[in-house]
Design an enzyme around this catalytic site. Structure first.
Site, PDB file in Angstrom:
ATOM      1  N   ARG A  87      15.073 -19.501 -63.947  1.00 19.35           N
ATOM      2  CA  ARG A  87      13.901 -19.958 -64.673  1.00 19.35           C
ATOM      3  C   ARG A  87      14.117 -20.950 -65.762  1.00 19.35           C
ATOM      4  O   ARG A  87      13.292 -21.458 -65.921  1.00 19.35           O
ATOM      5  CB  ARG A  87      13.204 -18.569 -65.056  1.00 19.35           C
ATOM      6  CG  ARG A  87      14.228 -17.685 -65.873  1.00 19.35           C
ATOM      7  CD  ARG A  87      13.529 -16.295 -66.146  1.00 19.35           C
ATOM      8  NE  ARG A  87      14.164 -15.470 -65.032  1.00 19.35           N
ATOM      9  CZ  ARG A  87      13.610 -14.171 -64.915  1.00 19.35           C
ATOM     10  NH1 ARG A  87      13.109 -13.538 -65.900  1.00 19.35           N
ATOM     11  NH2 ARG A  87      14.400 -13.416 -64.042  1.00 19.35           N
ATOM     12  N   LYS A  94      28.031 -11.193 -63.748  1.00 23.50           N
ATOM     13  CA  LYS A  94      27.858 -10.455 -62.517  1.00 23.50           C
ATOM     14  C   LYS A  94      29.023  -9.500 -62.230  1.00 23.50           C
ATOM     15  O   LYS A  94      30.206 -10.068 -62.583  1.00 23.50           O
ATOM     16  CB  LYS A  94      27.521 -11.390 -61.205  1.00 23.50           C
ATOM     17  CG  LYS A  94      26.000 -11.761 -61.520  1.00 23.50           C
ATOM     18  CD  LYS A  94      25.765 -12.681 -60.431  1.00 23.50           C
ATOM     19  CE  LYS A  94      24.530 -13.623 -60.266  1.00 23.50           C
ATOM     20  NZ  LYS A  94      23.392 -12.684 -60.410  1.00 23.50           N
TER      21      LYS A  94
HETATM   22  N1  BES Z   1      20.564 -15.845 -58.451  1.00 19.09           N
HETATM   23  C1  BES Z   1      20.237 -14.375 -59.247  1.00 19.09           C
HETATM   24  C2  BES Z   1      19.128 -13.835 -58.179  1.00 19.09           C
HETATM   25  C3  BES Z   1      19.802 -13.106 -56.826  1.00 19.09           C
HETATM   26  C4  BES Z   1      20.403 -11.991 -57.002  1.00 19.09           C
HETATM   27  C5  BES Z   1      19.544 -13.564 -55.697  1.00 19.09           C
HETATM   28  C6  BES Z   1      20.766 -11.406 -55.987  1.00 19.09           C
HETATM   29  C7  BES Z   1      20.143 -13.073 -54.409  1.00 19.09           C
HETATM   30  C8  BES Z   1      20.847 -11.904 -54.673  1.00 19.09           C
HETATM   31  C9  BES Z   1      19.473 -14.886 -60.442  1.00 19.09           C
HETATM   32  O1  BES Z   1      19.989 -15.896 -61.169  1.00 19.09           O
HETATM   33  C10 BES Z   1      19.737 -13.699 -61.103  1.00 19.09           C
HETATM   34  O2  BES Z   1      20.892 -13.460 -61.427  1.00 19.09           O
HETATM   35  N2  BES Z   1      18.818 -12.916 -61.426  1.00 19.09           N
HETATM   36  C11 BES Z   1      18.784 -11.742 -62.525  1.00 19.09           C
HETATM   37  C12 BES Z   1      17.538 -11.554 -63.212  1.00 19.09           C
HETATM   38  C13 BES Z   1      17.912 -10.537 -64.192  1.00 19.09           C
HETATM   39  C14 BES Z   1      19.025 -10.961 -65.204  1.00 19.09           C
HETATM   40  C15 BES Z   1      16.534 -10.341 -64.868  1.00 19.09           C
HETATM   41  C16 BES Z   1      18.587 -10.373 -61.359  1.00 19.09           C
HETATM   42  O3  BES Z   1      17.902 -10.609 -60.283  1.00 19.09           O
HETATM   43  O4  BES Z   1      19.468  -9.515 -61.275  1.00 19.09           O
HETATM   44 MN    MN Z   2      21.711 -15.399 -62.369  1.00 17.87          MN
END
Ligand code: BES
Ligand code: MN
Ligand code: ZN
Length: 512
Positions: free
Chosen positions: A341, A267
């Site tokens: 997931r 990230k």
């Molecule tokens: N924990 C994150 C989701 C999230 C992101 C929650 C920002 C709250 C604020 C999750 O694990 C994630 O990173 N999801 C990705 C999925 C994508 C790679 C398909 C996302 O939402 O960017």
């Molecule tokens: Mn994630």
């Protein structure tokens, strides 16, 4: 925090010895002949105070009124939402004062929902995070409201909602506390210890599985996420036994990513600290169990928490890696940041062994859900209409609302893989839905709902901190299930649509 409910009229409140008094005044206020009524009438008459929600007046040292600090707060029509707004504003005034005890008094008869809102808002406003702050040596700890007396003219009828609200408040507080703790103070092992602590409460039991047991179960997807971290994974199993063993439980599954860097699909740096909140689903499960111990409903509940970190490392999973989940499906990990997931799918498969009446997973799953619904409503996905309706209704009641999202089969297209049974990501379109579609592949054997709390579990900015949501929604739902016959399970329900619910096949043969 100690809460107490008393039948209280304004005349009693005016002579009581609380250091601070909040009086909630609804539209149509008719003054009695006590000093407090007179003060309210004068303030309304002068235009310095109104009964509309959010309006308030702080009075210090009013004549003939014993409490030195009095906050008049308008609650409009007296609805729960207005009470919440008014109490939140009033608590702002009280918090700045040295008062450690508070009387909060409804000027007019009120109802269960408004009372619950008052209790929960007071509890919310008085929570202070301290776990990783040093204790000031010279300065004294800032004062904090520790005792709250709720006064209402019709207190007798409000005993039960009062108890309920206090139970929920304790659950919300525990959920906030664990979600707020940074990742180095809330490791998977520490979360497991928190769960073991809960097992000291009545009717609660806890089992914790480590890497070996999880390996033996074949939880390849969960293990894959954990393999890039120096923190060992934990799989936490909580049980609340409130009904005979033969009764099918509700299973709650909480995403317990104690920190989500994204892994190799790392990230960006801004706001990455907020990924310490990525175990908010797990924290909400702990909170629900805290509330259950207090409220003791006649119901069985199981809590499952797959807990680990998602880190980049020489041992970490790489984009393109294919792993095998506990139910044998192979998964191509195209993005290591879609890790929630992966840990949830194995926990969902594990849930099958309980032959549950319903399984609800709670997860800070997608940024896309934040875009769709913001911080107001959690995303709700459900394969079963009755379950969806029950959760929606519970959310409204608890002022912890959610909104149902679709699960059309067409959304699954995006998850096709050339190298495995399924890919762990679709594209950017409908990201919250494709994540739910991924999870749904692991829920064929039970009624299932998924709450995406990515937008609601915490607040960012200067108010940064966990909200404790959706503990309120879940507890309300569970209390509504207590004493109810189990609904037909998935599959049976759909095939026998229209037919009366039959007793659950296999009842009494469930493994504990
Ligand atoms: N924990 C994150 C989701 C999230 C992101 C929650 C920002 C709250 C604020 C999750 O694990 C994630 O990173 N999801 C990705 C999925 C994508 C790679 C398909 C996302 O939402 O960017
Ligand atoms: Mn994630
Ligand atoms: Zn995550």
């Amino acid at each position: 925090m100690d809460f107490e409910l008393q039948p209280l009229r304004l005349a009693d409140a005016a002579t009581g010895k609380a250091p601070a008094l909040v009086v909630l005044v609804a539209d149509g206020f008719v003054p009695g002949d006590d000093a407090l009524s007179a003060l309210i009438a004068r303030a309304l008459g002068s235009g310095d105070f109104k009964t509309e929600a959010g309006a308030q007046l702080f009075v210090y040292g009013a004549a003939d009124i014993a409490p030195p600090r009095v906050v008049l707060a308008g609650i409009g029509d007296g609805s729960a939402a207005r009470v919440r707004k008014a109490v939140a504003a009033a608590m702002g005034a009280v918090r700045g004062s040295p008062a450690k005890a508070l009387t909060l008094c409804f000027a007019q008869p009120t109802d269960a929902a408004a009372l619950r809102a008052a209790v929960l808002t007071v509890a919310d406003a008085s929570y202070v995070y301290r776990a990783t702050k040093s204790k000031p040596k010279d300065k004294k700890e800032p004062p904090r409201v520790a005792r709250v007396l709720i006064g209402a003219p019709d207190a007798g009828a409000l005993r039960e909602p009062m108890q309920q609200a206090v139970g929920v408040a304790r659950g919300v507080e525990l959920a906030r506390e664990w979600a707020n703790r940074p990742a180095n103070h809330a490791t998977p092992a520490m979360l497991a210890d928190a769960a073991r602590q809960l097992a000291k409460l009545p009717r609660i039991a806890c089992d914790v599985l480590g890497p070996k047991e999880v390996g033996r179960l074949g939880m390849g997807a969960f293990q894959a996420v954990a393999q890039g971290s120096r923190q060992e994974l934990r799989f936490i199993v909580l049980r609340y036994d409130g009904a005979p063993k033969s009764e099918a439980p509700v299973v709650l599954v909480g995403k317990g990513i104690t920190f989500d860097t994204g892994g190799i699909s790392i990230k960006p740096a801004p706001e990455m600290d907020e990924m310490k909140f990525d175990m908010s689903g797990a924290a909400s499960v702990l909170g629900v169990f805290r509330a259950l111990a207090e409220l003791k409903p006649a119901l069985n509940v199981v809590g499952l928490i797959p807990a680990c970190e998602n880190m980049p490392d020489g041992a970490a999973i790489k984009p393109g890696d294919v792993v095998t989940s506990m139910n044998g499906q192979t998964i191509e990990i195209l993005n290591t940041d879609a890790e929630g997931r992966l840990v949830l799918c194995d926990a969902l498969t594990y849930a099958e062994r309980y032959q549950p009446r319903a399984v609800i997973d709670i997860a800070t799953l997608t940024g896309a859900c934040v875009i769709a619904l913001g911080g107001v409503r959690s995303g709700l996905f459900a394969s079963d209409d009755a379950l969806a309706q029950a959760l929606q209704a519970a959310g409204e009641q608890a002022l912890d609302p959610c909104w149902r999202m679709p699960l059309d089969e067409e959304y699954s297209e995006a998850l096709k893989s050339n190298f495995a049974d399924v890919a762990n990501v679709g594209g950017r379109p409908a990201g919250a839905v494709t994540a739910a579609k991924f999870l749904q592949r692991f829920t064929e054997k039970f009624n299932w709902a998924h709450l995406d709390i990515a937008g609601t579990a915490w607040k960012g900015g200067t108010a940064k901190g966990a909200t404790g949501r959706p503990v309120g929604l879940l507890v309300h739902y569970l209390l509504g299930q207590a004493g109810q016959p189990a609904p037909a399970r998935a599959g049976t329900a759909r095939r026998a649509a229209g037919a009366a619910a039959k007793p659950r096949a296999g009842a009494g043969r469930r493994q504990g």
